[in-house]
Scaffold this motif. Structure first.
Motif, PDB file in Angstrom:
ATOM      1  N   GLU A   1       0.831  -1.205   0.000  1.00  0.00           N
ATOM      2  CA  GLU A   1       0.000   0.000   0.000  1.00  0.00           C
ATOM      3  C   GLU A   1       0.865   1.255   0.000  1.00  0.00           C
ATOM      4  N   THR A   2       1.946   1.239   0.779  1.00  0.00           N
ATOM      5  CA  THR A   2       2.840   2.400   0.827  1.00  0.00           C
ATOM      6  C   THR A   2       3.424   2.690  -0.549  1.00  0.00           C
ATOM      7  N   VAL A   3       3.886   1.643  -1.237  1.00  0.00           N
ATOM      8  CA  VAL A   3       4.497   1.826  -2.553  1.00  0.00           C
ATOM      9  C   VAL A   3       3.464   2.317  -3.565  1.00  0.00           C
ATOM     10  N   ILE A   4       2.292   1.685  -3.593  1.00  0.00           N
ATOM     11  CA  ILE A   4       1.282   2.071  -4.582  1.00  0.00           C
ATOM     12  C   ILE A   4       0.763   3.484  -4.294  1.00  0.00           C
ATOM     13  N   LYS A   5       0.649   3.845  -3.021  1.00  0.00           N
ATOM     14  CA  LYS A   5       0.255   5.217  -2.694  1.00  0.00           C
ATOM     15  C   LYS A   5       1.282   6.215  -3.211  1.00  0.00           C
ATOM     16  N   ALA A   6       2.563   5.882  -3.040  1.00  0.00           N
ATOM     17  CA  ALA A   6       3.613   6.772  -3.538  1.00  0.00           C
ATOM     18  C   ALA A   6       3.544   6.899  -5.056  1.00  0.00           C
ATOM     19  N   LEU A   7       3.280   5.777  -5.741  1.00  0.00           N
ATOM     20  CA  LEU A   7       3.151   5.799  -7.195  1.00  0.00           C
ATOM     21  C   LEU A   7       1.952   6.653  -7.620  1.00  0.00           C
ATOM     22  N   LEU A   8       0.838   6.482  -6.918  1.00  0.00           N
ATOM     23  CA  LEU A   8      -0.357   7.274  -7.233  1.00  0.00           C
ATOM     24  C   LEU A   8      -0.111   8.765  -7.008  1.00  0.00           C
ATOM     25  N   ASN A   9       0.591   9.087  -5.939  1.00  0.00           N
ATOM     26  CA  ASN A   9       0.902  10.500  -5.679  1.00  0.00           C
ATOM     27  C   ASN A   9       1.729  11.103  -6.807  1.00  0.00           C
ATOM     28  N   GLU A  10       2.720  10.331  -7.297  1.00  0.00           N
ATOM     29  CA  GLU A  10       3.542  10.811  -8.414  1.00  0.00           C
ATOM     30  C   GLU A  10       2.696  10.977  -9.677  1.00  0.00           C
ATOM     31  N   LEU A  11       1.800  10.027  -9.936  1.00  0.00           N
ATOM     32  CA  LEU A  11       0.948  10.114 -11.127  1.00  0.00           C
ATOM     33  C   LEU A  11      -0.005  11.300 -11.036  1.00  0.00           C
ATOM     34  N   ASN A  12      -0.475  11.603  -9.825  1.00  0.00           N
ATOM     35  CA  ASN A  12      -1.358  12.762  -9.647  1.00  0.00           C
ATOM     36  C   ASN A  12      -0.632  14.076  -9.930  1.00  0.00           C
ATOM     37  N   ARG A  13       0.664  14.115  -9.566  1.00  0.00           N
ATOM     38  CA  ARG A  13       1.425  15.346  -9.799  1.00  0.00           C
ATOM     39  C   ARG A  13       1.752  15.539 -11.275  1.00  0.00           C
ATOM     40  N   PHE A  14       1.769  14.426 -12.017  1.00  0.00           N
ATOM     41  CA  PHE A  14       2.029  14.506 -13.458  1.00  0.00           C
ATOM     42  C   PHE A  14       0.712  14.820 -14.161  1.00  0.00           C
ATOM     43  N   THR A  15       0.640  15.929 -14.857  1.00  0.00           N
ATOM     44  CA  THR A  15      -0.661  16.432 -15.342  1.00  0.00           C
ATOM     45  C   THR A  15      -1.011  15.985 -16.752  1.00  0.00           C
ATOM     46  N   ASN A  16      -0.035  15.541 -17.546  1.00  0.00           N
ATOM     47  CA  ASN A  16      -0.338  15.146 -18.930  1.00  0.00           C
ATOM     48  C   ASN A  16      -0.994  13.769 -18.981  1.00  0.00           C
ATOM     49  N   LYS A  17      -1.685  13.516 -20.090  1.00  0.00           N
ATOM     50  CA  LYS A  17      -2.280  12.192 -20.280  1.00  0.00           C
ATOM     51  C   LYS A  17      -1.179  11.161 -20.493  1.00  0.00           C
ATOM     52  N   MET A  18      -1.372  10.000 -19.890  1.00  0.00           N
ATOM     53  CA  MET A  18      -0.393   8.928 -20.047  1.00  0.00           C
ATOM     54  C   MET A  18      -1.098   7.583 -20.137  1.00  0.00           C
ATOM     55  N   VAL A  19      -0.515   6.715 -20.975  1.00  0.00           N
ATOM     56  CA  VAL A  19      -0.978   5.332 -21.104  1.00  0.00           C
ATOM     57  C   VAL A  19       0.141   4.416 -20.627  1.00  0.00           C
ATOM     58  N   ILE A  20      -0.210   3.454 -19.757  1.00  0.00           N
ATOM     59  CA  ILE A  20       0.745   2.431 -19.309  1.00  0.00           C
ATOM     60  C   ILE A  20       0.290   1.104 -19.912  1.00  0.00           C
ATOM     61  N   ILE A  21       1.142   0.503 -20.746  1.00  0.00           N
ATOM     62  CA  ILE A  21       0.795  -0.743 -21.425  1.00  0.00           C
ATOM     63  C   ILE A  21       1.579  -1.897 -20.802  1.00  0.00           C
ATOM     64  N   LEU A  22       0.861  -2.920 -20.348  1.00  0.00           N
ATOM     65  CA  LEU A  22       1.462  -4.131 -19.792  1.00  0.00           C
ATOM     66  C   LEU A  22       1.207  -5.272 -20.769  1.00  0.00           C
ATOM     67  N   ASP A  23       2.242  -5.694 -21.480  1.00  0.00           N
ATOM     68  CA  ASP A  23       2.101  -6.741 -22.493  1.00  0.00           C
ATOM     69  C   ASP A  23       2.413  -8.105 -21.878  1.00  0.00           C
ATOM     70  N   ASP A  24       1.618  -9.109 -22.254  1.00  0.00           N
ATOM     71  CA  ASP A  24       1.782 -10.493 -21.762  1.00  0.00           C
ATOM     72  C   ASP A  24       1.534 -10.595 -20.258  1.00  0.00           C
ATOM     73  N   TYR A  25       0.494  -9.960 -19.777  1.00  0.00           N
ATOM     74  CA  TYR A  25       0.187  -9.982 -18.340  1.00  0.00           C
ATOM     75  C   TYR A  25      -0.183 -11.383 -17.862  1.00  0.00           C
ATOM     76  N   HIS A  26      -0.521 -12.289 -18.772  1.00  0.00           N
ATOM     77  CA  HIS A  26      -0.913 -13.645 -18.358  1.00  0.00           C
ATOM     78  C   HIS A  26       0.218 -14.390 -17.660  1.00  0.00           C
ATOM     79  N   VAL A  27       1.472 -13.935 -17.796  1.00  0.00           N
ATOM     80  CA  VAL A  27       2.576 -14.612 -17.090  1.00  0.00           C
ATOM     81  C   VAL A  27       2.576 -14.278 -15.607  1.00  0.00           C
ATOM     82  N   ILE A  28       1.802 -13.282 -15.202  1.00  0.00           N
ATOM     83  CA  ILE A  28       1.749 -12.876 -13.801  1.00  0.00           C
ATOM     84  C   ILE A  28       0.709 -13.714 -13.071  1.00  0.00           C
ATOM     85  N   GLU A  29       1.160 -14.446 -12.044  1.00  0.00           N
ATOM     86  CA  GLU A  29       0.263 -15.337 -11.301  1.00  0.00           C
ATOM     87  C   GLU A  29       0.216 -15.015  -9.816  1.00  0.00           C
TER      88      GLU A  29
END
Length: 849
Positions: A107-135
């Motif tokens: 939660e601490t890490v994801i909150k920090a990531l969200l805070n950084e994304l909130n400060r970044f004002t431009n539109k951004m796309v994050i693409i995760l390719d081959d997510y099926h390998v994540i279990e």
């Protein structure tokens, strides 16, 4: 180590078919939080996203995932690094937290990531390719958390062969999930006509293209394979007919056709390099032993033979998964020696270039176990903390004799056996290790041998403890103290992780002899309490606090728990903190400090630092549900039951015992006592089999209480008597009196029945023990208070009546039906010998005074 090529948008050929419909469909994802592009291999997920990413007006961060990323820290490190590629300086706080490893919570890490994304004002796309390998469930859980709070200018695109392993119904209902499926990805006929006309140099008629479409159903890779094969055909019409549904696996058929028409050198190159998840000239040369690999790679790209450039400079490539899977099957089946040598060559190159984790994978495939063991041993402590999932997999496939003289790997393997419940195998291995490493004293330095034997003796102590032999456990602890007085690395292995260790954290649950446990725990607390960096002692403090609590020695229990809470060395260890805080909460509730008991559990939630935060919360929230019932907050407990994901019909397990018991309590409080009893009966069988006396006593007590609530007074006495018989020699008290007034009544009825029996006391339970329990309630057998007369639910209803609630309001407050409320009120009137509310309240006041 971050592999930069995994962060590049894969290169696409200029001659790709324009696909405006699919691009429009992908654009629509910018109105949702997450877009899932889901289809099996060969439908062009990566190509479509790559093409769209080049056209997208927003910044695009890309991650090409592989099985090495099935680790919480590595996964989020790559996500953060992909954004940093597009936004220099982004996420320094996130990277710093990730570098701390498991000591930081998800939660601490994801909150920090969200805070950084909130400060970044431009539109951004994050693409995760081959997510099926994540279990890994922890990754899925943290992704859910991210999506819940994702800023509106950030959009997540996920390509996967499977559906997402996260709850998606709510996302769909709120319009936050946009789906692109096979029907959207497959070529339409008009696109297929353009494909064959513009990219293949094949002069096919519309009818021939239509026939191919019928056979492949628009499957893009099938069409590409067909085009490659048809270029060499002397009779296109006949070849197209041969592609028909007579072929069970058209992809294998077509790939074989393609492979047969390559030169021998190209076939060898394809087969030998197919083992690589990514490749460059140097790596391919190392694997094949040939020096023309860059030419081969570029030729494959020109042939459009399922090779994908990973950067614009054409340094790194990867094969399409469809081709890679096929080639690997061919290589391992047809040329097993070449398969082995290719892996060895790849491993050597990867190790020499600093990619040691990938090298381990190839050493294992090439059966070079000594090399794999060398790299595992070299990085073991780091791997245990940050790559435990991969490490368990590696050690599990290693031949046992390959690390026979590697004590740390041997100890880790024993810990894995314990974690998966293979105790007998663990017992055998630790005894073999003790004999083997004792004989190696002359070969090892004094420091290494002492550390080795200290670790072995620690595991010998663990085995003895699990076998309930506290004398031998103590003897082995003395040896641990002699050889590694600073403690064993394995004492707190797993640190604040959940998986694999949760069944072992409540140490007192394993011991049936509480008197022996008292002497054992006190001895080792006194031995280790002066050490400033010895977090393992926290488990002993927690167990000793629970033992004193059970004996109703609350002040002493509180003293020891406060000593534990004052130690700084235990703060990073979520698994220890949970045990200490739960003990502290129960003590405060027993002392009448309800608010403090609740606050301690709420504060505990804020203290937990773990990538497995959500999993650890399950045990805390189950404890909160039980506390809510004790405090009369039935609605809070009911809300927990609605969201806990458990059912009374679930298979019971020791790992989730706490939650199963909480569920039984809440079911009964919600007038679903028959379901609760069904669950308790299966728990009783499990606990009897596992020889867990303490928890079996708790189950028997609950069965007795619930049978009494159903009005089955005689039946209720049966499990109560067994619980008393088992509990008296060990001095169990709180397990009985924590059940409240209904238990006081049951004990009084039981005592009167025994005293009036013509056979006198033949049960084996002494009158003195029952009287001792009743005295702990501050009542005598001759004088039952109001609390003994009424059940807990009847007491709650009487209290609500006193607060002026109507029957309808009471039903809503307790989440029961109006008819049930009426039935309870009738019972209250009957027991108090009154006829209305006013008389009931007056009578209650008289009895209490």
């Amino acid at each position: 180590m971050i592999v930069s090529t995994k962060l590049h948008i894969p290169h696409i050929r200029n001659a790709l078919v324009s696909r405006p419909r699919l691009m429009h469909k992908l654009n629509e994802g910018m109105d949702a939080k997450v877009t899932l592009v889901s289809a099996q291999a060969g439908y062009g997920k990566t190509t479509a996203l790559s093409q769209w990413a080049k056209l997208c007006s927003a910044l695009v961060a890309w991650v090409s995932l592989d099985k090495q990323d099935n680790d919480w820290i590595q996964f989020w490190s790559y996500v953060t690094a992909s954004i940093q590629e597009r936004v220099p300086g982004f996420g320094k706080a996130v990277s710093s937290l990730l570098e701390n490893g498991p000591s930081e919570s998800s939660e601490t890490v994801i909150k920090a990531l969200l805070n950084e994304l909130n400060r970044f004002t431009n539109k951004m796309v994050i693409i995760l390719d081959d997510y099926h390998v994540i279990e890994l469930p922890a990754i899925h859980d943290s992704l859910v958390y991210l999506l819940n709070y994702l800023p509106p200018h950030i959009h997540l695109y996920i390509a996967s062969r499977t559906d997402l392993a996260i709850p998606t119904a709510r996302l769909l209902a709120k319009g936050d999930l946009h789906r692109i499926v096979i029907q959207d990805l497959r070529f339409q006929l008009d696109e297929g006509l353009v494909f064959f006309r513009d990219t293949t140099d094949l002069l096919l008629t519309k009818e021939q293209v239509t026939e191919l479409f019928r056979q492949t159903e628009g499957w893009i890779s099938g069409l590409q394979l067909a085009a490659i094969s048809l270029k060499r055909s002397n009779n296109i019409a006949k070849s197209i007919h041969q592609f028909s549904g007579q072929q069970h696996h058209i992809s294998h058929y077509l790939l074989e056709e393609v492979l047969q028409h390559q030169s021998e050198s190209m076939r060898d190159f394809l087969l030998e390099t197919s083992i690589l998840s990514r490749m460059n000239r140097s790596l391919c040369e190392a694997v094949t032993g040939k020096m023309n690999c860059q030419v081969q790679l570029e030729r494959l790209e020109k042939l459009n033979l399922f090779v994908i450039p990973l950067d614009d400079q054409r340094n790194w490539y990867r094969y399409h998964h469809l081709l890679s899977d096929f080639l690997q099957q061919q290589l391992s089946r047809t040329y097993p020696d070449k398969w082995k040598q290719s892996h060895i060559n790849a491993a050597n190159w990867l190790e020499n270039h600093g990619f040691e984790e990938e090298a381990v994978e190839h050493y294992l495939e090439g059966k070079q176990y000594a090399n794999a063991v060398h790299l595992i041993e070299k990085n073991l402590q780091t791997l245990v903390q940050s790559k435990s999932v991969a490490l368990i997999r590696w050690v599990s496939v290693l031949p046992e004799n390959s690390f026979a003289e590697k004590p740390m790997i041997e100890m880790f393997y024993i810990s894995v056996l314990l974690g998966v419940g293979q105790w007998e195998a663990a017992f055998r291995r630790v005894e073999q290790a003790r004999i083997r490493f004792q004989a190696l004293q002359e070969k090892l330095s004094d420091v290494e041998w002492n550390r080795t034997m200290g670790n072995i003796y620690f595991f010998c102590a663990v085995m003895s403890y699990l076998q309930k032999d506290l004398v031998r456990t103590s003897e082995y602890f003395e040896l641990v103290e002699r050889y590694i007085p600073e403690g064993s690395f394995f004492q707190t292995m797993g640190r604040n992780r959940y998986q694999g260790y949760d069944a072992f954290d409540d140490h007192l649950a394993f011991i049936n002899d509480l008197h022996a446990a008292h002497a054992f725990l006190l001895k080792w607390i006194k031995t280790w309490e002066h050490k400033k960096e010895y977090p393992f002692i926290g488990f002993l403090y927690a167990s000793y606090g629970k033992l004193l609590y059970e004996w109703n020695r609350l002040d002493e229990a509180e003293l020891f728990i406060k000593q534990a809470q004052g130690r700084k060395d235990m703060q990073p260890f979520a698994r220890i903190l949970i045990q200490i805080a739960i003990s502290a909460s129960r003590i405060q509730q027993a002392k009448g400090n309800s608010n403090r008991a609740s606050d301690l559990l709420e504060q505990l939630k804020l203290q937990i630092n773990s990538p497995d935060y959500d999993l650890l919360m399950l045990k805390i929230e189950a404890e909160q549900a039980c506390l809510s019932l004790q405090q009369g907050s039935t609605q809070d407990a009911f809300d927990w039951m609605q969201g806990c994901g458990l059912a009374h019909t679930d298979e019971v397990s020791m790992n989730r015992l706490t939650e199963h018991l909480a569920l039984a309590r809440v079911l009964s409080a919600c007038e679903r006592t028959h379901e609760a009893l069904h669950l308790l009966e299966r728990l009783n069988l499990l606990l009897s089999k596992e020889d867990r006396l303490r928890d079996r006593i708790k189950v028997l007590i609950l069965q007795s209480v619930m049978l009494q609530r159903l009005g089955r007074d005689e039946a209720a006495i049966v499990p109560l008597e067994i619980a008393l018989l088992l509990g008296e020699p060990e001095g169990y008290i709180r397990s009985f009196i924590d059940e409240g007034p209904i238990m006081a009544k049951l004990l009084s009825v039981y005592l009167k029945g025994q005293q009036s029996s013509r056979l006198r006391n033949t049960s084996g339970v002494s009158f003195a023990y029952v009287k001792q329990l009743l005295q702990a309630f501050h009542v005598t057998p001759e004088e039952l208070s109001l609390k003994e007369t009424l059940t807990e639910q009847e007491m709650r209803i009487l209290q609500l009546i006193g607060n002026g609630f109507s029957n309808k309001e009471i039903a809503h407050q307790l989440n029961i039906s109006g008819e049930t409320v009426k039935s309870h009120i009738k019972n209250v009137y009957r027991k108090l010998k009154v006829n209305n509310r006013v008389q009931a309240l007056q009578r209650a006041k008289e009895v209490e005074n």
